[in-house]
Design a protein around this motif. Structure first.
Motif, PDB file in Angstrom:
ATOM      1  N   ASP A  32       0.887  -1.159   0.000  1.00  0.00           N
ATOM      2  CA  ASP A  32       0.000   0.000   0.000  1.00  0.00           C
ATOM      3  C   ASP A  32       0.922   1.205   0.000  1.00  0.00           C
ATOM      4  O   ASP A  32       1.514   1.535   1.035  1.00  0.00           O
ATOM      5  CB  ASP A  32      -0.913   0.003   1.227  1.00  0.00           C
ATOM      6  CG  ASP A  32      -1.880   1.184   1.201  1.00  0.00           C
ATOM      7  OD1 ASP A  32      -2.722   1.231   0.284  1.00  0.00           O
ATOM      8  OD2 ASP A  32      -1.765   2.070   2.079  1.00  0.00           O
ATOM      9  N   GLY A  33       1.117   1.787  -1.163  1.00  0.00           N
ATOM     10  CA  GLY A  33       2.113   2.855  -1.293  1.00  0.00           C
ATOM     11  C   GLY A  33       3.494   2.284  -1.062  1.00  0.00           C
ATOM     12  O   GLY A  33       3.885   1.289  -1.660  1.00  0.00           O
ATOM     13  N   ASP A  34       4.233   2.882  -0.123  1.00  0.00           N
ATOM     14  CA  ASP A  34       5.574   2.403   0.202  1.00  0.00           C
ATOM     15  C   ASP A  34       5.574   1.353   1.306  1.00  0.00           C
ATOM     16  O   ASP A  34       6.623   0.793   1.628  1.00  0.00           O
ATOM     17  CB  ASP A  34       6.463   3.575   0.640  1.00  0.00           C
ATOM     18  CG  ASP A  34       6.764   4.520  -0.509  1.00  0.00           C
ATOM     19  OD1 ASP A  34       6.732   4.076  -1.676  1.00  0.00           O
ATOM     20  OD2 ASP A  34       7.027   5.709  -0.237  1.00  0.00           O
ATOM     21  N   VAL A  55      -6.011  -5.734  -4.236  1.00  0.00           N
ATOM     22  CA  VAL A  55      -5.517  -4.907  -3.137  1.00  0.00           C
ATOM     23  C   VAL A  55      -5.851  -3.452  -3.447  1.00  0.00           C
ATOM     24  O   VAL A  55      -5.525  -2.949  -4.526  1.00  0.00           O
ATOM     25  CB  VAL A  55      -3.997  -5.074  -2.945  1.00  0.00           C
ATOM     26  CG1 VAL A  55      -3.459  -4.075  -1.933  1.00  0.00           C
ATOM     27  CG2 VAL A  55      -3.669  -6.498  -2.517  1.00  0.00           C
ATOM     28  N   ALA A  56      -6.541  -2.784  -2.507  1.00  0.00           N
ATOM     29  CA  ALA A  56      -6.884  -1.364  -2.661  1.00  0.00           C
ATOM     30  C   ALA A  56      -7.181  -0.774  -1.289  1.00  0.00           C
ATOM     31  O   ALA A  56      -7.737  -1.454  -0.424  1.00  0.00           O
ATOM     32  CB  ALA A  56      -8.102  -1.203  -3.565  1.00  0.00           C
ATOM     33  N   ASP A  57      -6.810   0.477  -1.097  1.00  0.00           N
ATOM     34  CA  ASP A  57      -7.116   1.206   0.145  1.00  0.00           C
ATOM     35  C   ASP A  57      -6.674   0.442   1.391  1.00  0.00           C
ATOM     36  O   ASP A  57      -7.410   0.363   2.368  1.00  0.00           O
ATOM     37  CB  ASP A  57      -8.606   1.529   0.228  1.00  0.00           C
ATOM     38  CG  ASP A  57      -9.074   2.386  -0.934  1.00  0.00           C
ATOM     39  OD1 ASP A  57      -8.307   3.268  -1.355  1.00  0.00           O
ATOM     40  OD2 ASP A  57     -10.197   2.151  -1.426  1.00  0.00           O
ATOM     41  N   SER A  67     -15.342 -10.419   0.970  1.00  0.00           N
ATOM     42  CA  SER A  67     -14.857  -9.818   2.215  1.00  0.00           C
ATOM     43  C   SER A  67     -13.517  -9.150   1.958  1.00  0.00           C
ATOM     44  O   SER A  67     -12.722  -9.628   1.157  1.00  0.00           O
ATOM     45  CB  SER A  67     -14.673 -10.882   3.300  1.00  0.00           C
ATOM     46  OG  SER A  67     -15.908 -11.318   3.780  1.00  0.00           O
ATOM     47  N   ARG A  68     -13.276  -8.039   2.654  1.00  0.00           N
ATOM     48  CA  ARG A  68     -11.986  -7.361   2.561  1.00  0.00           C
ATOM     49  C   ARG A  68     -11.319  -7.435   3.929  1.00  0.00           C
ATOM     50  O   ARG A  68     -12.001  -7.381   4.957  1.00  0.00           O
ATOM     51  CB  ARG A  68     -12.170  -5.911   2.128  1.00  0.00           C
ATOM     52  CG  ARG A  68     -12.748  -5.794   0.718  1.00  0.00           C
ATOM     53  CD  ARG A  68     -12.645  -4.394   0.162  1.00  0.00           C
ATOM     54  NE  ARG A  68     -11.315  -4.114  -0.352  1.00  0.00           N
ATOM     55  CZ  ARG A  68     -10.860  -4.499  -1.547  1.00  0.00           C
ATOM     56  NH1 ARG A  68     -11.617  -5.184  -2.347  1.00  0.00           N
ATOM     57  NH2 ARG A  68      -9.641  -4.198  -1.930  1.00  0.00           N
ATOM     58  N   PHE A  69      -9.989  -7.542   3.931  1.00  0.00           N
ATOM     59  CA  PHE A  69      -9.217  -7.617   5.168  1.00  0.00           C
ATOM     60  C   PHE A  69      -8.223  -6.472   5.204  1.00  0.00           C
ATOM     61  O   PHE A  69      -7.526  -6.217   4.228  1.00  0.00           O
ATOM     62  CB  PHE A  69      -8.470  -8.953   5.250  1.00  0.00           C
ATOM     63  CG  PHE A  69      -9.387 -10.133   5.384  1.00  0.00           C
ATOM     64  CD1 PHE A  69      -9.740 -10.624   6.627  1.00  0.00           C
ATOM     65  CD2 PHE A  69      -9.915 -10.743   4.255  1.00  0.00           C
ATOM     66  CE1 PHE A  69     -10.599 -11.706   6.745  1.00  0.00           C
ATOM     67  CE2 PHE A  69     -10.775 -11.820   4.361  1.00  0.00           C
ATOM     68  CZ  PHE A  69     -11.118 -12.304   5.613  1.00  0.00           C
ATOM     69  N   ASP A  70      -8.166  -5.779   6.350  1.00  0.00           N
ATOM     70  CA  ASP A  70      -7.229  -4.685   6.533  1.00  0.00           C
ATOM     71  C   ASP A  70      -5.810  -5.252   6.545  1.00  0.00           C
ATOM     72  O   ASP A  70      -5.520  -6.185   7.305  1.00  0.00           O
ATOM     73  CB  ASP A  70      -7.537  -3.973   7.856  1.00  0.00           C
ATOM     74  CG  ASP A  70      -6.727  -2.715   8.037  1.00  0.00           C
ATOM     75  OD1 ASP A  70      -5.490  -2.828   8.169  1.00  0.00           O
ATOM     76  OD2 ASP A  70      -7.317  -1.618   8.071  1.00  0.00           O
ATOM     77  N   LEU A  71      -4.927  -4.706   5.719  1.00  0.00           N
ATOM     78  CA  LEU A  71      -3.564  -5.215   5.626  1.00  0.00           C
ATOM     79  C   LEU A  71      -2.778  -4.999   6.918  1.00  0.00           C
ATOM     80  O   LEU A  71      -1.867  -5.752   7.232  1.00  0.00           O
ATOM     81  CB  LEU A  71      -2.816  -4.546   4.467  1.00  0.00           C
ATOM     82  CG  LEU A  71      -3.347  -4.822   3.067  1.00  0.00           C
ATOM     83  CD1 LEU A  71      -2.594  -3.981   2.045  1.00  0.00           C
ATOM     84  CD2 LEU A  71      -3.251  -6.306   2.734  1.00  0.00           C
ATOM     85  N   ARG A  72      -3.136  -3.959   7.682  1.00  0.00           N
ATOM     86  CA  ARG A  72      -2.409  -3.652   8.916  1.00  0.00           C
ATOM     87  C   ARG A  72      -2.821  -4.557  10.062  1.00  0.00           C
ATOM     88  O   ARG A  72      -1.981  -5.018  10.822  1.00  0.00           O
ATOM     89  CB  ARG A  72      -2.641  -2.193   9.308  1.00  0.00           C
ATOM     90  CG  ARG A  72      -2.129  -1.196   8.283  1.00  0.00           C
ATOM     91  CD  ARG A  72      -2.703   0.170   8.572  1.00  0.00           C
ATOM     92  NE  ARG A  72      -4.140   0.133   8.394  1.00  0.00           N
ATOM     93  CZ  ARG A  72      -4.818   0.931   7.578  1.00  0.00           C
ATOM     94  NH1 ARG A  72      -4.196   1.856   6.905  1.00  0.00           N
ATOM     95  NH2 ARG A  72      -6.113   0.830   7.456  1.00  0.00           N
ATOM     96  N   SER A  73      -4.114  -4.795  10.209  1.00  0.00           N
ATOM     97  CA  SER A  73      -4.619  -5.512  11.385  1.00  0.00           C
ATOM     98  C   SER A  73      -5.106  -6.922  11.086  1.00  0.00           C
ATOM     99  O   SER A  73      -5.291  -7.714  12.007  1.00  0.00           O
ATOM    100  CB  SER A  73      -5.783  -4.727  12.003  1.00  0.00           C
ATOM    101  OG  SER A  73      -6.893  -4.725  11.101  1.00  0.00           O
ATOM    102  N   GLY A  74      -5.344  -7.237   9.816  1.00  0.00           N
ATOM    103  CA  GLY A  74      -5.903  -8.538   9.458  1.00  0.00           C
ATOM    104  C   GLY A  74      -7.398  -8.640   9.692  1.00  0.00           C
ATOM    105  O   GLY A  74      -8.023  -9.655   9.383  1.00  0.00           O
ATOM    106  N   LYS A  75      -8.000  -7.575  10.219  1.00  0.00           N
ATOM    107  CA  LYS A  75      -9.436  -7.617  10.531  1.00  0.00           C
ATOM    108  C   LYS A  75     -10.283  -7.489   9.266  1.00  0.00           C
ATOM    109  O   LYS A  75      -9.956  -6.697   8.373  1.00  0.00           O
ATOM    110  CB  LYS A  75      -9.810  -6.495  11.494  1.00  0.00           C
ATOM    111  CG  LYS A  75      -9.226  -6.664  12.871  1.00  0.00           C
ATOM    112  CD  LYS A  75      -9.635  -5.521  13.778  1.00  0.00           C
ATOM    113  CE  LYS A  75      -9.019  -5.694  15.157  1.00  0.00           C
ATOM    114  NZ  LYS A  75      -9.332  -4.561  16.031  1.00  0.00           N
ATOM    115  N   PRO A  76     -11.389  -8.242   9.215  1.00  0.00           N
ATOM    116  CA  PRO A  76     -12.291  -8.087   8.069  1.00  0.00           C
ATOM    117  C   PRO A  76     -13.003  -6.748   8.157  1.00  0.00           C
ATOM    118  O   PRO A  76     -13.342  -6.279   9.245  1.00  0.00           O
ATOM    119  CB  PRO A  76     -13.270  -9.249   8.220  1.00  0.00           C
ATOM    120  CG  PRO A  76     -13.229  -9.619   9.659  1.00  0.00           C
ATOM    121  CD  PRO A  76     -11.865  -9.257  10.157  1.00  0.00           C
ATOM    122  N   THR A  77     -13.201  -6.121   7.006  1.00  0.00           N
ATOM    123  CA  THR A  77     -13.898  -4.840   6.972  1.00  0.00           C
ATOM    124  C   THR A  77     -15.312  -4.984   6.430  1.00  0.00           C
ATOM    125  O   THR A  77     -16.014  -3.996   6.295  1.00  0.00           O
ATOM    126  CB  THR A  77     -13.120  -3.809   6.134  1.00  0.00           C
ATOM    127  OG1 THR A  77     -13.006  -4.301   4.802  1.00  0.00           O
ATOM    128  CG2 THR A  77     -11.734  -3.580   6.708  1.00  0.00           C
TER     129      THR A  77
END
Length: 115
Positions: A32-34, A55-57, A67-77
């Motif tokens: 995600d960016g850098d 992968v986005a946002d 389902s989408r998962f936050d890359l930082r926390s692994g939590k589903p959004t």
């Protein structure tokens, strides 16, 4: 911490994850960016590879049910997934062939035990 080389940074696309095996686990490496992230490459809702999703946002999508998962926390959004996936520590190190991604699968950042 026990970091193992997962891949070259240049191998990780900007809009999808890269499937790699690190230690005993299949891992999805995403950017995600850098920033670079590593998650267990297995949706917590169904046994589907997250590395096949978009992968986005700062999220990765499970291509089967959305389902989408936050890359930082692994939590589903979003539903149908309700349980997080394991996230692993990542380091980007310079090497003779350019930057490489290193992942430590002996510990998790979010306390989720990989399956």
């Amino acid at each position: 911490m026990t970091f193992e080389r997962a891949c070259a940074l240049s191998d990780v696309p900007t809009d999808e994850a890269l499937a790699v095996t690190v230690g005993a686990y299949d891992v999805a490496v995403a950017r995600d960016g850098d920033d670079v992230f590593a998650l267990q490459d297995l949706c917590s809702h169904a046994a589907v590879s997250l590395s096949e999703g978009e992968v986005a946002d700062c999220t990765v999508e499970c291509w089967l049910h959305g389902s989408r998962f936050d890359l930082r926390s692994g939590k589903p959004t979003g539903l149908p997934a309700t349980e997080p996936v394991a996230t692993f520590p990542v380091e980007v190190r310079e090497g003779p062939d350019g930057p490489s991604v290193y992942v430590d699968t002996t510990t998790t950042l979010n306390g989720v035990t990989p399956s």
